[in-house]
Every structure is written in C-alpha cells, then in structure tokens.
Design an enzyme around this catalytic site. Structure first.
Site, PDB file in Angstrom:
ATOM      1  CG  ASN A 190      -6.364   4.999   4.474  1.00  0.00           C
ATOM      2  OD1 ASN A 190      -5.691   6.052   4.754  1.00  0.00           O
ATOM      3  ND2 ASN A 190      -6.375   4.383   3.185  1.00  0.00           N
TER       4      ASN A 190
ATOM      5  CG  HIS B 101      -1.855   1.168   1.286  1.00  0.00           C
ATOM      6  ND1 HIS B 101      -2.241   1.604   2.446  1.00  0.00           N
ATOM      7  CD2 HIS B 101      -2.331   1.915   0.340  1.00  0.00           C
ATOM      8  CE1 HIS B 101      -3.045   2.783   2.371  1.00  0.00           C
ATOM      9  NE2 HIS B 101      -3.103   3.004   0.971  1.00  0.00           N
TER      10      HIS B 101
END
Length: 320
Positions: free
Chosen positions: A58, A8
């Site tokens: 996140n 990511h």
C-alpha cells in the site's frame, strides 16, 4: 510484546494469495517463525515486512494513485489513464481500482484526523475529485444509486459488470481545473506510464533502504500476488533494473521531480509531493554501475540487493 506480530491479509482473503507478515519492534524470532509457518500452512505467499505506513504494497501504491488523479487535472482522460495501466499489464487501471476498493477509505481517515489536507505515506493529494464524490455518498462499486439504476457509483457508473465514466465526474474535473487555474493539455501515454510507475518503483527502493523489506524479490512477490503487477515483467524491482534500466529511472525521476516541484511552488492549490525525489539507494546503484564495480558482483544477484548488502554491512563498495 515478544509474542506479537502483525498479519496483513488482502481482500478477499479467501482468494488473494498474498500475506504480509509484519515484524513488530519486539517480535521474537520464534514469533516470526510461527507467523511465517502459519502463512505457509494456509497456502499463502507470506512475506516478512517492516512496520511502516502501508507496509510494502500500500505504501508503494500511494504515489501511483496520487499521480493518476494529478494526470486527470492536467488533461489526461480517465479512460486513457486506465488504458495505459492495463496496457502495461496491470489487472485494472488506478481509477477502476479506486472504485473497487472504495474511495472513502482515506477520506474517512482524514476526516477522523481533522485535517482534510493531511498527507502520509499511504495517501496523498490531490483530493478534490474523490472528496467531492465521497461527500455525495459515491464511494464506488459498494454504493448503488437507484435513481439512475446503478449498482455502484463513483468515478464510474456501474451496472453489473458494465461501467462507464460518470458525466458528472467529467464536469467536476473541468471545475477543478478552473479553480486551480490549470489549462488542460495533451498528455502522452508514455508520460502517463512513467508518472504512474516510476514513483512506485522509487518507493520500493526507499522501503528496501529503510529495512522494511529484506530483498528486492520480496517486493516483486508482493506486487505480483497482491496488486496485479504483470508477472511477465518480473515484479516492480526486477522491472526497474532489467526493463527500464536504473540510470534511466534515476534520470526520469529527476525530471519529474523538478516538474512536480514547479507545480506545487507555483500553484498554491497543489499539495507538495516528494515521491519523485530519487532514493539514496537508487542513486548508489547507479553510481556503482558507473564506476564499473558491477563486474565484481555475483552473477544472478540483482544489483540493488548487492548494493543493499554493502550498505547494511557498512563496508566500502570496493569490496563488492
């Protein structure tokens, strides 16, 4: 499957230093070692994280963003919310951040799912303001509006590097309050700071407890290098233990949890949230402190890591 894992990157990938390497259920140790070496090779701050919604960064950001919007509905101003976050040391406030990354990301996900009230670990309500903006095609900095000579339009009207709050957004907030039967009240800076950051910290404890991060310092690195958390505060987990204090954090989470529960049980327009409900790991950390067992911990080892090690080993806290 053993040769697969996730990576990511953070946008813009050629500038942002953080890389979350994601361990899949069948990733081999060799695969993980290769992925971590790759991160080092390209000069990233590579952290190994578990495969959960939003990974580490996140997922923790979601309650922060949710409370920012909730505070607006209760009476805080857009400028006040962003100012408090920036005064805390964040690179930018949550409202400016939304305009930067794009307000449409989770709006599109909920539309694709066919449930505009859907909540997950990475997005949660209230949605009324940002949904209205997205329906107008105002996603933030990436959507110019030639009719008002704006280089971008969302919560703010952007003209190059200069921005100001869109007056239509202020009118919409008033409309939302009226629809929900909410009377605007004074919201202090201290309340804003707690409601933005304490659920973010709490989610960090949950992530550790669920095994999606190895140690508390990994979460600190994620937030310093990926989300603009002030390095002087050491990262969210260091901040929780050494600046806020875990007993105070636990107490204030309970207070805000009770207020949030009252809000969504008394007002049918409000979606339920659980991010103020204290993590079991946080509760254990405070209980260990109250029993005096912290005196047995190794110097320099964060309390959360010591307690976490005991929880993972299945031994009694008396063995600390």
């Amino acid at each position: 499957p053993s040769r697969c894992m996730g990576t990511h990157f953070f946008s813009p990938a050629h500038i942002m230093q953080l890389l979350e390497n994601v361990r899949a259920s069948k990733s081999s140790e060799r695969t993980i070692a290769t992925g971590m070496a790759m991160g080092k090779l390209i000069s990233k701050k590579a952290l190994l994280v578990g495969n959960c919604d939003g990974f580490v960064g996140n997922r923790m950001l979601a309650p922060y963003a949710s409370e920012a919007r909730q505070l607006l509905e209760e009476g805080a101003s857009i400028e006040q919310v962003d100012r408090v976050a920036e005064s805390f040391g964040m690179a930018m406030g949550p409202m400016a951040l939304g305009d930067l990354v794009g307000l449409d990301i989770f709006w599109k996900q909920r539309k694709a799912a066919g449930d505009m009230q859907k909540q997950t670990k990475t997005y949660m309500g209230p949605y009324e303001l940002t949904d209205w903006l997205c329906e107008q095609g105002r996603f933030g900095q990436k959507t110019p509006d030639a009719s008002i000579n704006a280089s971008g339009r969302g919560i703010f009207i952007h003209r190059g590097r200069v921005k100001h709050v869109d007056p239509e957004v202020l009118d919409k907030i008033k409309e939302i309050r009226k629809t929900k039967g909410v009377t605007a009240r004074h919201v202090s800076d201290s309340e804003i700071e707690e409601r933005l950051f304490f659920p973010l910290l709490n989610e960090g404890f949950r992530i550790l407890d669920e095994g999606h991060a190895t140690r508390s310092s990994d979460i600190d690195v994620v937030y310093i290098f990926g989300y603009g958390f002030p390095a002087a505060k050491g990262g969210p987990m260091f901040y929780a233990e050494n600046y806020v204090g875990l007993p105070k954090l636990l107490h204030r989470l309970k207070v805000h949890a009770a207020q949030a529960k009252q809000r969504y049980t008394m007002n049918k327009h409000c979606l339920p949230v659980d991010y103020f409900e204290p993590s079991p790991l946080l509760i254990d950390c405070v209980q260990v402190d109250e029993t005096g067992l912290t005196t047995k911990m190794l110097a320099g080892v964060p309390r959360v890591d010591a307690v976490l090690q005991v929880r993972r080993s299945g031994t009694a806290y008396s063995h600390l």
